[in-house]
Structures are given as structure tokens and as C-alpha cells.
Design a protein around this motif. Structure first.
Motif, PDB file in Angstrom:
ATOM      1  N   PHE A 187      36.547  17.976 -36.208  1.00  0.00           N
ATOM      2  CA  PHE A 187      35.942  16.489 -36.380  1.00  0.00           C
ATOM      3  C   PHE A 187      36.488  15.628 -35.281  1.00  0.00           C
ATOM      4  CE2 PHE A 187      36.309  12.017 -37.806  1.00  0.00           C
ATOM      5  CZ  PHE A 187      34.865  11.827 -38.409  1.00  0.00           C
ATOM      6  N   THR A 188      37.798  15.695 -35.027  1.00  0.00           N
ATOM      7  CA  THR A 188      38.065  14.877 -33.648  1.00  0.00           C
ATOM      8  C   THR A 188      37.575  15.088 -32.442  1.00  0.00           C
ATOM      9  OG1 THR A 188      40.109  16.259 -33.276  1.00  0.00           O
ATOM     10  CG2 THR A 188      40.585  14.492 -34.867  1.00  0.00           C
ATOM     11  N   ASP A 189      37.289  16.642 -32.385  1.00  0.00           N
ATOM     12  CA  ASP A 189      36.475  17.101 -31.141  1.00  0.00           C
ATOM     13  C   ASP A 189      35.149  16.357 -31.051  1.00  0.00           C
ATOM     14  OD1 ASP A 189      38.572  18.571 -30.011  1.00  0.00           O
ATOM     15  OD2 ASP A 189      37.907  20.425 -31.106  1.00  0.00           O
ATOM     16  N   SER A 190      34.357  16.634 -32.220  1.00  0.00           N
ATOM     17  CA  SER A 190      33.051  15.904 -32.108  1.00  0.00           C
ATOM     18  C   SER A 190      33.027  14.399 -32.195  1.00  0.00           C
ATOM     19  CB  SER A 190      32.421  16.368 -33.395  1.00  0.00           C
ATOM     20  OG  SER A 190      33.161  16.104 -34.781  1.00  0.00           O
ATOM     21  N   LEU A 191      33.945  13.722 -32.558  1.00  0.00           N
ATOM     22  CA  LEU A 191      34.019  12.139 -32.403  1.00  0.00           C
ATOM     23  C   LEU A 191      34.262  11.747 -30.990  1.00  0.00           C
ATOM     24  CD1 LEU A 191      34.196   9.528 -33.773  1.00  0.00           C
ATOM     25  CD2 LEU A 191      36.508   9.955 -34.114  1.00  0.00           C
ATOM     26  N   ALA A 192      34.958  12.531 -30.350  1.00  0.00           N
ATOM     27  CA  ALA A 192      35.332  12.400 -28.984  1.00  0.00           C
ATOM     28  C   ALA A 192      34.085  12.376 -28.121  1.00  0.00           C
ATOM     29  CB  ALA A 192      36.489  13.176 -28.328  1.00  0.00           C
ATOM     30  N   ARG A 193      33.062  13.092 -28.533  1.00  0.00           N
ATOM     31  CA  ARG A 193      31.878  13.309 -27.769  1.00  0.00           C
ATOM     32  C   ARG A 193      30.831  12.436 -27.984  1.00  0.00           C
ATOM     33  NH1 ARG A 193      33.096  19.076 -28.835  1.00  0.00           N
ATOM     34  NH2 ARG A 193      31.811  18.844 -30.549  1.00  0.00           N
ATOM     35  N   LEU A 194      31.149  11.431 -28.792  1.00  0.00           N
ATOM     36  CA  LEU A 194      29.964  10.234 -29.249  1.00  0.00           C
ATOM     37  C   LEU A 194      30.522   9.002 -28.212  1.00  0.00           C
ATOM     38  CD1 LEU A 194      30.101  10.175 -32.959  1.00  0.00           C
ATOM     39  CD2 LEU A 194      28.621  11.408 -31.404  1.00  0.00           C
TER      40      LEU A 194
END
Length: 689
Positions: free
Chosen positions: A9-16
Motif C-alpha cells: 500500500f505504501t509503495d502504491s501510494l507513493a506513485r500517486l
């Protein structure tokens, strides 16, 4: 109900984008307060492989994927609608049948996804590559944490496709298989003694974290790119929480998380001992500032914990204590010291000692060990000073050094080792300790005077000293015995072997600069073999160009190409051996239209700027892409240092520290690395190839 967050989740959040992240954070807080909040539109995903995956509406197009049970809710992914749904349809969370750890398993549809297609010459059969794990039984692979779905694919893997395959496995399985592929015999993951919560397994805690309150959620979401603040590898957690009767040390090559362990260790001690004071220190003020910034991320709103952890460089610590007791010290400059040594040498008459040797002998032996008389100099061990000198030569040298000491006293000047020595005496005479615990980062670059002070701060108390460092990154200090100064870490030293910062390919190249095993003066061995990285990347590029103009064009093209593919300027850096080569770096970066920021003591990057710095400033930094420029013959190893050597035996130390310096620069890169030099290039580039 437990509220959890997954590292995915933290990985995907950083891509936004920033506005998208803000909307996601608001939804996450609403979800933690009340999962039934109107407007969240929880929707079960019928096509997901895991029936416990649900979708949460963030905006018209953004969706969060959550894992929902009767007793827990976990944030696992966030993306735009279609991408989020596709991700969920290929994942499931399950307990591993042997290890008992909760795993996020990627469901593979086709084995062909991981086959490597290479052109085939007509009429020529391609060579058959051996299967790396074909001799392992199903039960053996299961004991390494490999999910059932991936057993057969692993058994078919060869050297061409295994690294790509490893990226799709749970981290503990990938680590153990990488160790096996590199010739080490890994230990299987121990199965749980009792069937408990699979999320409590140490390997599960490296990717799933329970968030007890809103403050912890705030911290996790505010710094989505800093997973170290939320998730720890089991080996890291063991070092953070260990209880030792004396000093202890964590070692490991660049990128294995030693600084992370030091930060968590300081916070752990402050939390466990509510009335304690903790000193978190390192050898330089710029690195201390970096530690302070990261500590603020880690402690969040825990004001009591943060207020009891003092973050200072060891030099600033000594300076403050000295000033409080004796007044502001008047430190002799290096230039004046060199002048006083030269003057004393001239007064003595003919001798064979060069100015460089005299300054080195003063710095590394006389001043460092606080030698104050002839008998002391006659008997002092000269560790790190390989040039042999006999009794008569020592007498000549002491007559010079004694004159310099007298001159400094008459001028009321002091050296830094003298400052440390007087502060050490003060602390040694205290009834109560100045700090209950001291945690030291980049310990390999602490000198004799600093180590003596650290020994006084807590060399004999339980958990009094905790060191984090890497002998392969020692670039400032001569080797010496910690044990002789009262710091004995024998039997209490552990090496980390999982690299989080650099790709397999970059780590593999950089490791060629160093020996697989390094040891200190006290016999403590750091075995670097078996270190593995947790992700893949492009193979580093090494270019030897005909002249500086061609090198500049190549670097500009390389940087420009990465910019076209989405990297941002502040995610890139160019390092050179020393200040005289900085203009070469600035010219190359300027050619691709980027602004440049030269990193100084503040070590702060700037958005929209490519960072440029000397290799000595690289410590503590990390970039997605790094260029190491100007690796020419006579630049690295630096010819000036070689020419100051008066004995062939001293060359080894010069070459070692020059290799360490290049190693530090190369391992600042996470994904992309370019190394360049002008013909004739540095001999070290031959080792890298």
C-alpha cells in the motif's frame, strides 16, 4: 478490530500525485475511524482470487483495495480503478502451509510469463542452461517460504530468468533462494511451534503492520516512501530489541539498513526505559542532521520519546561539554600545525622525514593517542602506520613533536584530540552517567579520541553502546584497536545481509571493489559473502572515453534519457573524486538542460535540480540514478595521496581507502548506475568489469 497496513500500500501510494495522495489519506483515516462511514462505498470484488479483498471508493477514479475479515481491516493497494482491480484479481493473502507466515501471493496465470526469449540462430540449438533449483524437492522449497503456486516454476528456473522470477515471490523466499543461487546454504524458515496468528510471524511483520492509533497511521501515510519507519526485516528487529551485557555492533555492506537499525534502536531504548536519556551520534555534523530528520519521522508525535533522544555529531558533543567546563576551545588549524612541525624539523637539522610523514605521525599517533613524553612515544603501538622506525629515529621524531607540544601550550591552542581527552576525563569522574545509552552510526569512521570518549560514555554498562558500521566504507580513519580503548564487541556483533537500497546488478558490480571478508584490528570479521538485494534493475554501464568532452556528452545523454523515461532531476546525482573535478560534472549536467545543486555540509537536495558532489559527501545519501564521473588514472586512486607515501607498505592503506571511496559512491544508486572515465582510466574500472 485490528487496523493494518501492507508495504504494497505504501509503495502504491507513493506513485500517486500529491492531490491524489491527500485524498487517499483522508479516506484511510475515515476508514480507520469507522469502516461503515457513508460515502466509502465498500464493495466486495467478485473476480478477486481472495474473497476477502474489497474495494473502497476514494474519488470517481481512485480505488483502495482492502483485506477485510471479522477481526481486521488492512490497506493493501491503491490505484486508478481498472489498475487497482487488475492488481487485486492477481493477488491473495494466505498462511504459508509450512512456515505459518501470512504472505501476499501473486497468482501466476502462465508459466510463459517468465521465459526469456532470445534470438535463435538458424540450424543452431541454443545451449541448455542448468536448472538452479531442479534438485530441490517440493518440501525443501516449501521450507524456504516458496508459495505452493510457484514451486514448479522455481524448479524450472535458470540463471536467465530467476532474478525476474524472484521479484514476484514473497521476500523471505526470494532472499533464501538468492543465497542458494550464489552458493550459500541458507537455513530454512522455522515453522511456528503453535498455530497462532499468521500476521504475528516475524516474516509477516516485515510487510504487514498493525497501526494502533491515528498517529501511527499518520506517520505511515505521511512518509509512504520511507517504509523503514513502519516495516523491519526480522534480522533488523532482532538487533533493535536485543539485550546485551556490554557494547554491541551491527555490520553489513552498503544498503543493508544499518542506519535504520541504529534509529530504531535509539527509539526502542527510549521507549523501554521511560526515564532514560539516549545519545544518537555519528562522526560528522551533516550526517547528524540527516539522522535528526529521520528520527522526527520515526517518533512522530511521541514528544516524550523524542525529547529524550539527543542527536549530535560526536565532535559537537565534545565541543559543547568542553565549552561548558573550560570555555570555548581555541583549535589549532591544520595549516598552522603543519607550519609548526616544519619549523621544528628545520631546527633539528638533517633528517629523512618528509612534511607529509611528520603530519601523519602527529595526527595518527602522537595526538590521537595523547602521547605526552618520550617514554610514551617509545612504547606506543603505531597501528595503521606501516612505515617502520627504529629507536634512534623515534628519538629524533620525539624531539620535534615535543617542541610542537610546547609551542601549542605557549599559544594556548588545543587540538581536537585534546578536547576529547579532557571531556573524557570529565565524564569518567561523574557519578551518574551523562547518557544512559549511546547509539553510534557510521562507527567505522570514528577515531581514537572519539572512541575513548564513547568508552567513557557507556563502554561497560549493559546496552550502553550500540555501533552501526561497515569496514568496507571506512574512508576517514586509520585502523586501531577498539578493545584497547575499553570497547569490546567480540561475540556481540551481527552482520545484516539483505540489501534494500541497491539492485542486484549494482550491488554485484560494487562488491567487486572489496574483499568478501574484512576484519578489524581486534579480529572481528565482517563476512560480506551471501548478501542479497531485494529487487532488480538494469546492468550498470562502464564507459572509458577518449577525452573529457566525449565523457560530458555521454553523461548528458544518459541523464537526458532517464529524464525522458520519467525520472526527476532530484532523483539523480553525479559524484566525482574531489573538488577539482566538480566542474566536469556540472558541465555534463548542464548540457541536458538541468539545474545543478552542489551538495555542501547541509547535504540537502533540491527539487528540480541534479545533485553534484565529491565522493566524500556521498555518505548517507540515496538516489534512483547515479553517475560516477572522472574515474581517470591518477584521479582515483588519487596520485597526490600515493606520492605522499614514504614506504611501499603504506600503499595498501591508501589503495584500500580509495577503493572504499569508490564503493561508497557507486552504492548510493538504487536503480541506475553509470561509471565513466577518460582514457587512461582508473585501474579500479578493470576490477568493476
Amino acid at each position: 478490530m485490528d487496523f493494518r497496513i501492507a508495504d504494497t500500500f505504501t509503495d502504491s501510494l507513493a506513485r500517486l500525485t500529491a492531490p491524489e495522495q491527500k485524498a487517499v489519506k483522508t479516506t484511510a483515516f475515515d476508514l480507520q475511524l469507522n469502516p461503515a462511514t457513508p460515502g466509502l462505498s465498500l464493495h466486495k470484488l467478485d473476480r478477486a482470487k481472495d474473497p476477502r479483498f474489497w474495494s473502497v471508493r476514494v474519488t470517481d477514479d481512485l480505488r483502495m483495495i482492502v483485506h477485510r475479515t471479522e477481526s481486521s481491516l488492512m490497506l493493501v493497494y491503491v490505484a486508478h480503478h481498472d489498475a487497482a482491480y487488475r492488481w487485486a484479481e492477481r493477488r491473495k493473502i494466505e498462511r504459508h502451509p509450512v512456515t505459518g507466515a501470512a504472505q501476499l501471493v501473486e497468482v501466476q496465470e502462465r508459466v510463459e510469463e517468465f521465459s526469456v526469449h532470445k534470438p535463435r540462430l538458424e540450424g543452431v540449438d541454443p545451449p541448455v542452461k542448468p536448472k538452479l533449483f531442479g534438485n530441490l524437492a517440493k518440501n525443501e522449497l516449501l521450507s524456504f517460504g516458496v508459495p505452493l503456486e510457484w514451486i514448479e516454476d522455481i524448479r524450472q528456473a535458470d540463471e536467465d530468468n530467476f532474478l525476474e522470477l524472484a521479484d514476484h515471490l514473497p521476500q523471505e523466499a526470494a532472499e533464501l533462494l538468492l543465497e542458494l543461487a550464489y552458493g550459500k546454504t541458507p537455513k530454512p524458515i522455522p515453522a511456528p511451534v503453535v498455530e497462532g496468528d499468521p500476521f504475528d510471524h516475524p516474516d509477516a511483520q516485515r510487510r504487514f503492520r498493525v497501526l494502533a492509533n491515528g498517529d501511527e497511521l499518520q506517520r505511515a501515510l505521511d512518509y509512504p516512501w520511507d517504509k523503514w519507519a513502519v516495516f523491519l526485516h526480522p534480522s533488523q528487529r532482532q538487533m533493535v530489541e536485543r539485550n546485551d551485557p556490554g557494547p554491541s555492533r551491527v555490520a553489513g555492506s552498503a544498503g543493508t539498513g544499518k542506519t535504520i537499525v541504529a534509529l530504531h534502536r535509539a527509539v526502542h531504548l527510549a521507549r523501554k526505559h521511560p526515564q532514560s536519556r539516549v545519545l544518537l551520534t555519528t562522526f560528522s555534523e551533516p550526517l547528524a542532521r540527516v539522522l535528526s530528520q529521520k528520527l522526527q519521522i520515526l517518533v512522530g508525535n511521541e514528544a516524550d520519546v523524542g525529547s529524550r533522544i539527543v542527536v549530535r555529531s560526536i565532535t559537537e558533543t565534545a565541543h559543547n561539554l568542553y565549552t561548558k567546563a573550560f570555555g570555548e576551545p581555541d583549535i589549532v588549524s591544520r595549516d598552522l600545525l603543519a607550519h609548526l612541525l616544519a619549523d621544528a624539523a628545520t631546527r633539528h637539522g638533517p633528517h629523512k622525514f618528509t612534511p607529509q610523514f611528520l603530519l601523519g605521525e602527529w595526527t595518527d599517533v602522537v595526538d590521537a593517542w595523547r602521547v605526552s613524553n618520550w617514554e610514551g612515544y617509545r612504547d606506543v603501538p603505531r597501528l595503521g602506520r606501516k612505515t617502520r622506525i627504529g629507536g634512534r629515529q623515534r628519538e629524533i621524531l620525539w624531539s620535534m613533536f615535543g617542541q610542537v607540544q610546547d609551542e601549542l601550550k605557549q599559544r594556548h591552542l588545543v587540538t581536537w584530540p585534546e578536547v576529547f581527552a579532557r571531556v573524557t576525563d570529565l565524564i569518567s569522574n561523574r557519578k551518574e552517567p551523562l547518557f544512559d545509552f549511546t547509539v553510534i552510526d557510521e562507527a567505522q569512521d570514528m577515531g581514537v579520541a572519539e572512541m575513548r570518549l564513547l568508552a567513557a560514555l557507556g563502554g561497560t554498562r549493559a546496552n550502553g553502546l550500540f555501533f552501526a558500521g561497515d569496514l568496507g566504507q571506512r574512508i576517514f580513519q586509520q585502523p586501531f584497536s577498539w578493545k584497547a580503548l575499553g570497547v569490546d564487541v567480540r561475540g556481540r556483533s551481527q552482520t545484516l545481509r539483505v540489501n534494500y537500497r541497491t539492485s542486484h546488478q549494482i550491488r554485484h558490480i560494487a562488491d567487486r571493489l572489496l574483499q568478501s571478508s574484512l576484519s578489524d584490528v581486534d579480529g572481528n570479521v565482517e563476512n560480506r559473502a551471501g548478501t542479497v538485494s531485494v529487487f532488480n534493475g538494469p546492468v550498470p554501464t562502464i564507459e572509458v572515453l577518449r577525452d573529457a568532452e566525449q565523457e560530458s556528452l555521454v553523461v548528458a545523454s544518459w541523464v537526458g534519457n532517464l529524464l525522458k523515461h520519467g525520472l526527476l532531476p532530484h532523483e539523480m546525482a553525479v559524484f566525482v573524486r574531489d573538488v577539482p573535478q566538480l566542474d566536469r560534472a556540472k558541465t555534463a549536467v548542464g548540457r541536458c538542460g538541468c539545474d545543478v545543486v552542489e551538495l555542501g555540509d547541509n547535504m540537502e537536495t533540491e527539487t528540480g535540480h541534479v545533485s553534484v558532489a565529491s565522493m566524500h559527501m556521498a555518505k548517507g545519501l540515496e538516489f534512483r540514478a547515479v553517475v560516477v564521473m572522472a574515474c581517470d588514472d591518477e584521479i582515483i586512486p588519487q596520485q597526490e595521496r600515493i606520492e605522499t607515501v614514504t614506504d611501499d607498505s603504506d600503499l595498501e592503506e591508501v589503495y584500500n581507502t580509495e577503493r572504499h571511496l569508490l564503493y561508497v559512491a557507486c552504492t548510493r544508486a538504487r536503480d541506475h548506475l553509470l561509471i565513466t572515465g577518460v582514457d587512461p582510466a582508473s585501474e579500479f574500472l578493470g576490477d568493476l568489469r
